[in-house]
Structures are given as structure tokens and as C-alpha cells.
Design a protein around this motif. Structure first.
Motif, mmCIF file in Angstrom:
data_model
loop_
_atom_site.group_PDB
_atom_site.id
_atom_site.type_symbol
_atom_site.label_atom_id
_atom_site.label_comp_id
_atom_site.label_asym_id
_atom_site.label_seq_id
_atom_site.Cartn_x
_atom_site.Cartn_y
_atom_site.Cartn_z
ATOM 1 N N THR A 83 42.509 40.903 46.600
ATOM 2 C CA THR A 83 42.690 39.657 46.288
ATOM 3 C C THR A 83 41.750 38.869 46.665
ATOM 4 O O THR A 83 41.317 37.706 46.257
ATOM 5 C CB THR A 83 43.954 39.234 46.866
ATOM 6 N N LEU A 84 41.003 39.288 47.758
ATOM 7 C CA LEU A 84 39.852 38.371 48.256
ATOM 8 C C LEU A 84 38.499 39.043 48.059
ATOM 9 O O LEU A 84 37.428 38.501 48.749
ATOM 10 C CB LEU A 84 40.090 38.368 49.800
ATOM 11 N N VAL A 85 38.293 39.884 47.184
ATOM 12 C CA VAL A 85 37.100 40.429 46.995
ATOM 13 C C VAL A 85 36.182 39.494 45.926
ATOM 14 O O VAL A 85 35.131 38.814 46.247
ATOM 15 C CB VAL A 85 37.215 41.682 46.011
ATOM 16 N N THR A 86 36.649 39.080 44.814
ATOM 17 C CA THR A 86 36.256 37.987 43.870
ATOM 18 C C THR A 86 35.922 36.837 44.562
ATOM 19 O O THR A 86 34.880 36.294 44.241
ATOM 20 C CB THR A 86 36.811 37.853 42.585
ATOM 21 N N PRO A 87 36.948 36.149 45.192
ATOM 22 C CA PRO A 87 36.667 35.047 45.715
ATOM 23 C C PRO A 87 35.589 34.899 46.523
ATOM 24 O O PRO A 87 34.768 33.959 46.636
ATOM 25 C CB PRO A 87 37.799 34.635 46.517
#
Length: 410
Positions: free
Chosen positions: A319-323
């Protein structure tokens, strides 16, 4: 201050006149951006039986990408993207051919590392040229923010889908299939992108003076963004070696690629949502917070249970890769000096790939001599340390590009 982007802004950006052809070509060319290096890693591991040797060769490829991305970006900022892209595509095809021949002939490790470096340094930097294109096609505001977010989201999809394809293709009758397929897509997409009218017709304005040897990296804020990008690369590099190793130990090598692909599900879905509601709002706080959060989530991977649990943990951490990538891309508007955006994005790629090289090489040693679990904990520890260093430098991102005296225009 960054703008948030709605879904209508994404649509407006992607349907801008002159954008459709380059967008489609860049999709083809960027799909294997993380596939060539990892396919080479798995190919060498299959041929030599050593994760340590394979990690060294892959690290050589990533170091090549790191150097080549900056050199190509600087050249594109000066002469436009078409000629540099076409030139590097030709060299890339040559070195991939030589690299495969060397692996098949069981060449010495040092030669494989050198050829890996050559392959990486000549990978055509379609992503840098594609991101810079939006500064010419759309005005500043939510639509341009959406375009940058699209670039970050698609880049992260490729960084995740590519390794997944690599893991699946290593089970093909010939282990080098992934290298050849990835290189073919990159060559086809690179040539098509370079020949698009929007790209081919662009000529950058002439800039006075030679500028700093470091280019945009001379900006303190740019150094901070590059540090954050390196931390992002280090953490992912550890995981990209540890997950296939865990699958191999569990008796199912092809599952390594499938498990890495699990990141893409939560990364893309949450990444699009996060683009519309980024938090924290200030970029100078968002960058270290996202890296620290990602590092903490990676500790879930170290819980020794089953491949099913590993898939669940990867889904959560994803969940925090693309952000993170979106935040890095958005910060360039704030910290990169005018006229250096292509090279600035090249420095981000350089930082990520150097981080990947470091993470993968250390992870290979830990997996082979300590255990898979140690690579996950090392990833988390490295991510937290770098996030703290980025937090200490947060003021440089807030300040943006330093104001410097410039000669009066006559």
C-alpha cells in the motif's frame, strides 16, 4: 505546495493532444524496466546455482542504470530525447546479446558483472523523457499533478509486474527467456517513443552557462529527495531477493515472481486513492513519513509462517509503494532547478537503482549465510534509518530551489 488530483484530471492528462502516442509507446518500453535486471539475476542464478553471484551481476546492472539515467537525462535536456534514445537502444541490444552469450558460455563472474553494468547503462531512459514531456503538454495545476501521479503509478506497476513476470518466465524451458522478452519490449517501446511527433519535434531552449557538474543534484532539496528515493530502493532491493529465495526454499521457485506481483494489487489501488488524498499534505513531511511507514510494514514479512502469510504481508506493505514514488515525482517541481527536469528525474532513478543494487547485493549474502528472515529485518532497519536522515533534512524540501543571482537578460 502540491496539488491533489481527481480522477477527471487523470483523464484530462491522458487525453491531451499529442500525448496518446507517447503514452502508449512508453507503456511498452517501460514495462520491463525492473524486469531486465531481475530476469538476469534469476537467469544467472539458474546457470550458476548461486544467489550471491546472481546478486552481484544484478547489482552491476542496477549501477549501470544509475549512471546511465543521469547521463541520458542531461543529454536529453540539451538536445531533446529522440537522438539519445535511439542511440542507447542500439547499444542496449548489442550488450544484451553479449551478456546472454557470456552466461551461456559460463564466463567468469567479473565478466558477467561488467556486461551487466553495460546492459544497465544503456537501458533507454523512456521514463525520464516521458515525465519531462508533461511540462510541455499541460500547464501547472491539478492536470499536471495527475500526469505526474500517472507516471509514478505506472512506474511502480512496472517495478512490480516486471519482477513477477521474471519469476514466472524463469520456469520456461530456457531460463534466459525473461531477459530476451524484456529487452525486446524495451527496444520496441524505445524506438516507437523516440519517433513519435510530439517527442521527435521537441528542441530544448538553449541554456546559458555550463551549470554545476552535479546538475540539479546541486540543489539541497534535490539531495534530500534523492536520499529518500535511495531508501525506497534499498528496502525493495532486500525484498526482491529474499522473496524468491523464500519461495525456492519452500520448493516452489516460480512462486517468487507471483508473490512479488502481489505488491501490485494494493500498490496500484491504494496509489490512485492516495493521489486524490495525499497525507501528510506538506511534501517535506510526506516523504520521510511514507518511507518510515513502509519500513515498519516490512517487518511483517519476517514472521516465519507460510507463503500464504508472506503474500498477505506483501499485500499490506504494498500500500505504501506507489505513494512514495508519487511523492518523489511531485517534489521535483519544488526542488529541481528550471530546465533540468529530465536529468532530475534521472537522479531519482539513479538513487532508486543504487539503493536496489545495495539492497539486492546485501540481501543475497544474508539469505545465503544467515536466513531469509534476516533480509526482511535488515530492509526495515535500513528504511527507518534513512527515513530519519530524510526527516532531519526536511527543511531543504520546504525551501525548494535556492535563489541565486542570475545575469540580467539583454
Amino acid at each position: 505546495m502540491s496539488h491533489s488530483a481527481g480522477l477527471a484530471d487523470y483523464r484530462a492528462a491522458l487525453t491531451t493532444p499529442g500525448a496518446r502516442g507517447p503514452v502508449l509507446a512508453s507503456l511498452v518500453g517501460r514495462l520491463p524496466i525492473a524486469m531486465v535486471g531481475l530476469s538476469l539475476l534469476l537467469y544467472v542464478q539458474d546457470s550458476t546455482g548461486s544467489f550471491a553471484t546472481a546478486g552481484m551481476v544484478s547489482a552491476g546492472t542496477l549501477v549501470g542504470v544509475a549512471i546511465g539515467s543521469v547521463a541520458q537525462g542531461r543529454l536529453m535536456d540539451r538536445v531533446g530525447p529522440s537522438r539519445p534514445l535511439l542511440g542507447t537502444v542500439g547499444l542496449f541490444a548489442l550488450f544484451v546479446t553479449l551478456g546472454i552469450t557470456a552466461v551461456e558460455q559460463a564466463a567468469a563472474t567479473w565478466l558477467l558483472v561488467v556486461l551487466g553494468f553495460a546492459i544497465g547503462s544503456t537501458e533507454p531512459m523512456i521514463g525520464s523523457a516521458s515525465r519531462a514531456m508533461w511540462t510541455r503538454l499541460v500547464p501547472p495545476g491539478p492536470v499536471r499533478t495527475a500526469a505526474y501521479s500517472y507516471e509514478a503509478i505506472s512506474m511502480e506497476v512496472f517495478f512490480i509486474v516486471g519482477p513477477a513476470l521474471s519469476g514466472v518466465l524463469v520456469a520456461a524451458p530456457w531460463a534466459g527467456t525473461g531477459v530476451v522478452l524484456g529487452a525486446a519490449f524495451m527496444i520496441l517501446g524505445g524506438v516507437a517513443f523516440a519517433l513519435m511527433p510530439t517527442i521527435r519535434s521537441y528542441r530544448p531552449p538553449v541554456r546559458a552557462g555550463g551549470g554545476s557538474l552535479l546538475g540539479p543534484l546541486a540543489s539541497p532539496g534535490m539531495k534530500t529527495v534523492a536520499l529518500a528515493a535511495a531508501g525506497f530502493g534499498v528496502t525493495i532491493g532486500f525484498v526482491e531477493v529474499a522473496v524468491p529465495a523464500a519461495a525456492t526454499q519452500a520448493g516452489s521457485p516460480p512462486m517468487g515472481g507471483v508473490l512479488l506481483g502481489v505488491w501490485s494489487v494494493s500498490s496500484v489501488l491504494f496509489g490512485v486513492y492516495y493521489g486524490t488524498r495525499p497525507w501528510p499534505r506538506p511534501l517535506h513531511l510526506r516523504i520521510p513519513v511514507l518511507l518510515a511507514g513502509f519500513a515498519l510494514l516490512l517487518t511483517l514479512l519476517a514472521i516465519p509462517t507460510s507463503l500464504v502469510w508472506l503474500a498477505i504481508a506483501l499485500l499490506v506493505a504494498g500500500t505504501l509503494v506507489t505513494p512514495q514514488a508519487t511523492a518523489h515525482s511531485a517534489a521535483l517541481e519544488q526542488v529541481a532547478p528550471p530546465g533540468t527536469i529530465t536529468e532530475a528525474f534521472g537522479w531519482v532513478i539513479t538513487a532508486v537503482t543504487l539503493g536496489l543494487a545495495l539492497g539486492q547485493s546485501v540481501s543475497g549474502q544474508l539469505v545465503e549465510h544467515v536466513g531469509v528472515w534476516s533480509a526482511y529485518l535488515a530492509a526495515a532497519g535500513a528504511g527507518l534509518l534513512i527515513a530519519f536522515a530524510v526527516y532531519l533534512r526536511r527543511h531543504t524540501v520546504l525551501a525548494g530551489v535556492p535563489t541565486q543571482p542570475v545575469p540580467a537578460l539583454v
